[in-house]
Each structure stands twice: as structure tokens, then as C-alpha cells.
Write a protein that holds these residues in place. Structure first.
Motif, short mmCIF file in Angstrom:
data_model
loop_
_atom_site.label_atom_id
_atom_site.label_comp_id
_atom_site.label_asym_id
_atom_site.label_seq_id
_atom_site.Cartn_x
_atom_site.Cartn_y
_atom_site.Cartn_z
N ILE A 198 -4.23 -0.01 6.48
CA ILE A 198 -4.70 0.33 5.14
C ILE A 198 -5.52 1.60 5.27
O ILE A 198 -6.44 1.66 6.11
CB ILE A 198 -5.56 -0.78 4.52
CG1 ILE A 198 -4.87 -2.14 4.62
CG2 ILE A 198 -5.91 -0.46 3.08
CD1 ILE A 198 -5.78 -3.31 4.31
N ASN A 227 -7.52 5.13 3.25
CA ASN A 227 -8.10 5.66 2.02
C ASN A 227 -7.45 7.01 1.70
O ASN A 227 -6.58 7.46 2.44
CB ASN A 227 -9.63 5.75 2.15
CG ASN A 227 -10.05 6.73 3.25
OD1 ASN A 227 -9.30 7.64 3.63
ND2 ASN A 227 -11.25 6.54 3.76
N PRO A 228 -7.84 7.67 0.61
CA PRO A 228 -7.20 8.95 0.26
C PRO A 228 -7.33 10.03 1.33
O PRO A 228 -6.55 10.98 1.34
CB PRO A 228 -7.91 9.34 -1.04
CG PRO A 228 -8.30 8.03 -1.65
CD PRO A 228 -8.69 7.17 -0.49
N GLN A 256 5.27 -1.68 -2.81
CA GLN A 256 4.92 -1.11 -4.12
C GLN A 256 3.98 -2.06 -4.87
O GLN A 256 2.99 -1.62 -5.47
CB GLN A 256 6.18 -0.85 -4.93
CG GLN A 256 5.92 -0.23 -6.30
CD GLN A 256 7.20 0.01 -7.07
OE1 GLN A 256 8.17 -0.71 -6.93
NE2 GLN A 256 7.22 1.04 -7.91
N ASN A 271 0.52 -2.10 -3.13
CA ASN A 271 -0.20 -0.85 -3.34
C ASN A 271 -0.78 -0.76 -4.76
O ASN A 271 -1.80 -0.09 -4.97
CB ASN A 271 0.72 0.34 -3.08
CG ASN A 271 0.81 0.67 -1.60
OD1 ASN A 271 -0.14 0.45 -0.85
ND2 ASN A 271 1.95 1.22 -1.18
N GLN A 272 -0.16 -1.43 -5.73
CA GLN A 272 -0.71 -1.45 -7.08
C GLN A 272 -2.07 -2.15 -7.10
O GLN A 272 -2.95 -1.80 -7.90
CB GLN A 272 0.26 -2.16 -8.02
CG GLN A 272 1.52 -1.37 -8.31
CD GLN A 272 2.54 -2.15 -9.13
OE1 GLN A 272 2.40 -3.36 -9.32
NE2 GLN A 272 3.56 -1.46 -9.63
N ALA A 307 -3.97 -2.31 -4.22
CA ALA A 307 -4.82 -1.58 -3.29
C ALA A 307 -5.39 -0.31 -3.89
O ALA A 307 -6.51 0.11 -3.55
CB ALA A 307 -4.01 -1.24 -2.02
N ALA A 308 -4.64 0.31 -4.80
CA ALA A 308 -5.05 1.60 -5.36
C ALA A 308 -6.43 1.57 -6.01
O ALA A 308 -7.25 2.48 -5.79
CB ALA A 308 -4.00 2.10 -6.36
N ASN A 365 -9.13 2.12 -3.62
CA ASN A 365 -8.96 3.34 -2.81
C ASN A 365 -8.22 3.06 -1.52
O ASN A 365 -8.54 3.62 -0.46
CB ASN A 365 -10.32 3.99 -2.51
CG ASN A 365 -10.91 4.71 -3.70
OD1 ASN A 365 -10.18 5.29 -4.50
ND2 ASN A 365 -12.22 4.64 -3.85
N GLU A 369 -4.22 2.21 0.48
CA GLU A 369 -2.76 2.34 0.45
C GLU A 369 -2.22 1.86 1.79
O GLU A 369 -2.84 2.07 2.84
CB GLU A 369 -2.36 3.80 0.22
CG GLU A 369 -0.85 4.00 0.13
CD GLU A 369 -0.47 5.44 -0.12
OE1 GLU A 369 0.73 5.74 -0.17
OE2 GLU A 369 -1.39 6.29 -0.26
N LEU A 370 -1.07 1.20 1.76
CA LEU A 370 -0.45 0.71 2.99
C LEU A 370 0.26 1.83 3.73
O LEU A 370 0.90 2.68 3.12
CB LEU A 370 0.56 -0.39 2.67
CG LEU A 370 0.05 -1.65 1.96
CD1 LEU A 370 1.20 -2.66 1.84
CD2 LEU A 370 -1.13 -2.26 2.69
N VAL A 371 0.17 1.78 5.06
CA VAL A 371 0.92 2.72 5.91
C VAL A 371 1.57 1.91 7.03
O VAL A 371 0.87 1.33 7.86
CB VAL A 371 0.02 3.81 6.52
CG1 VAL A 371 0.83 4.69 7.47
CG2 VAL A 371 -0.61 4.66 5.43
#
Length: 275
Positions: A53, A55-56, A111, A114-115, A117-118, A121, A123-125
Motif C-alpha cells: 500500500i 501513498n501519493p 479497483q 482502491n476505491q 483506499a483512496a 491516501n 493505493e495498491l501496488v
């Protein structure tokens, strides 16, 4: 990791009861394997995928329990470190285009997650080792606050009797020590599960062992750790060393490490049977 537990410390008597239950489970498994018709059915595949997980700024974001609580999906579970999640995909019939169906299911799950998680702040990688991971991101502070993970770390540290030693070669050798098992959480993976006929388990197992090095060489995706350029697939060495509970002081101890490739071929499903 099995079912959740409510404590991280155990008495010698509790360990003895646990060992007895494991032997009972192995005996029950042996009887199942010997039962006519057990395991018969159409071949299928399943998979589990571990994620970072971020962040931006593409730094790790330790919010796995927050995301899991928001998603409320029994196929989504937290992992050892607070910046890791795992998704367990539904089985697919092993015919037609099973890998394409698996990919589509995974993309849809990502998807959806991530909705949730957003807003946090995050996002999955899906990647073996995150290139932006820093040594300061690791340590006891990042361990997911679940009793089973504390119990696992405590037990392995106690067995080893000293910090875990990480030494990995490459263009930029890395040497470091860890007081817990959170370094294992730096490695994530995509794990396939293949349902095969029980009576041909050994054949399938040995075939997979033969092709695994080729698949691994083609899929290597973790050439660095903490900015050090190491093995093309650094996860192998890191995973092995980060949970190696063998005491370095016992030079003659022949017990294998917790993570290794094995040392022989399987000859039958009797490989499951307890000694």
C-alpha cells in the motif's frame, strides 16, 4: 496463517497441546488421502496476491487494517506488515482461459479495494519489493497489531536467540540486522494454487519443481532493497534470511531453514503422511 488467535504468549503446556493437535490433524489428513475418491473432480486453479500500500508519494502507507475494515470482503486479509494486504481469488476451472479470468477478477478486486483506499491516501501496488522502500520503514512499529503476528515474531526470535542477519550479494552488497520478522514483509508474491488428482500429486509436484526456476528467471522483479542493487530476484534471499530461526551458534545443527527449496523429489502422496 490460519485462524485468528487472542494471545501472543503461550505456556509450555499449551505448546504441548498444540503439537498433539497437529499430529492428530496429520493423521486425519492421511485418512482423507487414503479414502477412495478423495480429491477427485475437475482441475481448477486459485491464487492469492500480496500487495504493498503506497501513498501519493509512492512511500509505504501503513493502513491495511483501515482498508480491510472499510472493504469488508472476507477474501481480503491483512498481512504481517501494516503496509501489506492479501487478496484471495476465487477458484477458476482449469480450462478455456483460466488465467485471463483470474486476471480479470484480480483487476476488478483491485479497483474495488482502491476505491476504499483512496480516501485514506492509499493505493495498491502489486510488486515484489517496492523500490522506494526505506530501512526506516521497517521494524516493530510497522507490524500489524494482530496477536498471531506478535506470536510468530516472538517465537522465531526466541528460537534464534539473536537478531536476524541479512546478507545479500550483488553490485551493492547489503548487510543488516533485524530484531523482528518484519523484514519478511518487504517481500510480496503472487501464489497459484492448482487442484490436481491426489493419486498423481507427486508427478505434478515434481514437474512444477522443474519449471519453477525458468518461470522465476522470466518473472524476476525485485533487483533492489533499500537502494542497494542486489539479486535480480532479491526476494529469495531476503525471505529466507528474514525468518531463519536457526541459531548461528549451532554450527552442526542440520535442521533446514524455514524457507528453502527442499532436498529431494516426491515419490507419492505419502509425502503428506506424518512420521
Amino acid at each position: 496463517m490460519g485462524l485468528s488467535i487472542q494471545q501472543s504468549e503461550f505456556t509450555p503446556e499449551e505448546f504441548d497441546r498444540f503439537a498433539a493437535k497437529v499430529r492428530t490433524d496429520l493423521t486425519a489428513l492421511t485418512r482423507l488421502l487414503d479414502r477412495p475418491g478423495f480429491g477427485e473432480g475437475d482441475s481448477s486453479i486459485g491464487a492469492e496476491v500480496e500487495f504493498y500500500i503506497v501513498n501519493p508519494d509512492l512511500r509505504v502507507q501503513p493502513i491495511n487494517t483501515d482498508i480491510a475494515a472499510s472493504v469488508q470482503d472476507p477474501q481480503l486479509t491483512v498481512e504481517l506488515n501494516r503496509f501489506n494486504l492479501e487478496y484471495n481469488l476465487s477458484p477458476q476451472a482449469f480450462k478455456g482461459a483460466p488465467f485471463a479470468r483470474t486476471e480479470q477478477q484480480l483487476l476488478e478486486a483491485m479497483q474495488r479495494i482502491n476505491q476504499h483506499a483512496a480516501p485514506l491516501n492509499g493505493e495498491l501496488v502489486p510488486i515484489g519489493i517496492l523500490p522506494t522502500l526505506r530501512q526506516s520503514d521497517m521494524g516493530a512499529k510497522v507490524m500489524t497489531d494482530e496477536p498471531r503476528y506478535h506470536a510468530l515474531s516472538n517465537a522465531l526470535v526466541q528460537q534464534r536467540g539473536e537478531p536476524f542477519s541479512i546478507h545479500i550479494g550483488g553490485n551493492d552488497v547489503i548487510d543488516l540486522e533485524a530484531d523482528d520478522v518484519t523484514m519478511e514483509g518487504a517481500t510480496t508474491s503472487f501464489q497459484l494454487h492448482w487442484r490436481v488428482p491426489a493419486h498423481r500429486f507427486a508427478d505434478y509436484f515434481n514437474a512444477v519443481q522443474l519449471v519453477t526456476p525458468i518461470a522465476l528467471a522470466l518473472a524476476s522483479n525485485s533487483p533492489s532493497l533499500f537502494g542497494h542493487h542486489l539479486w535480480d530476484e532479491t526476494r529469495i534471499a531476503l525471505f529466507k534470511q528474514s525468518v531463519d530461526s536457526r541459531s548461528p551458534n549451532h554450527r552442526t545443527w542440520k535442521h533446514p531453514p524455514r524457507v528453502y527449496y527442499g532436498n529431494s523429489w516426491e515419490s507419492s502422496k505419502a509425502a503428506f503422511k506424518p512420521e
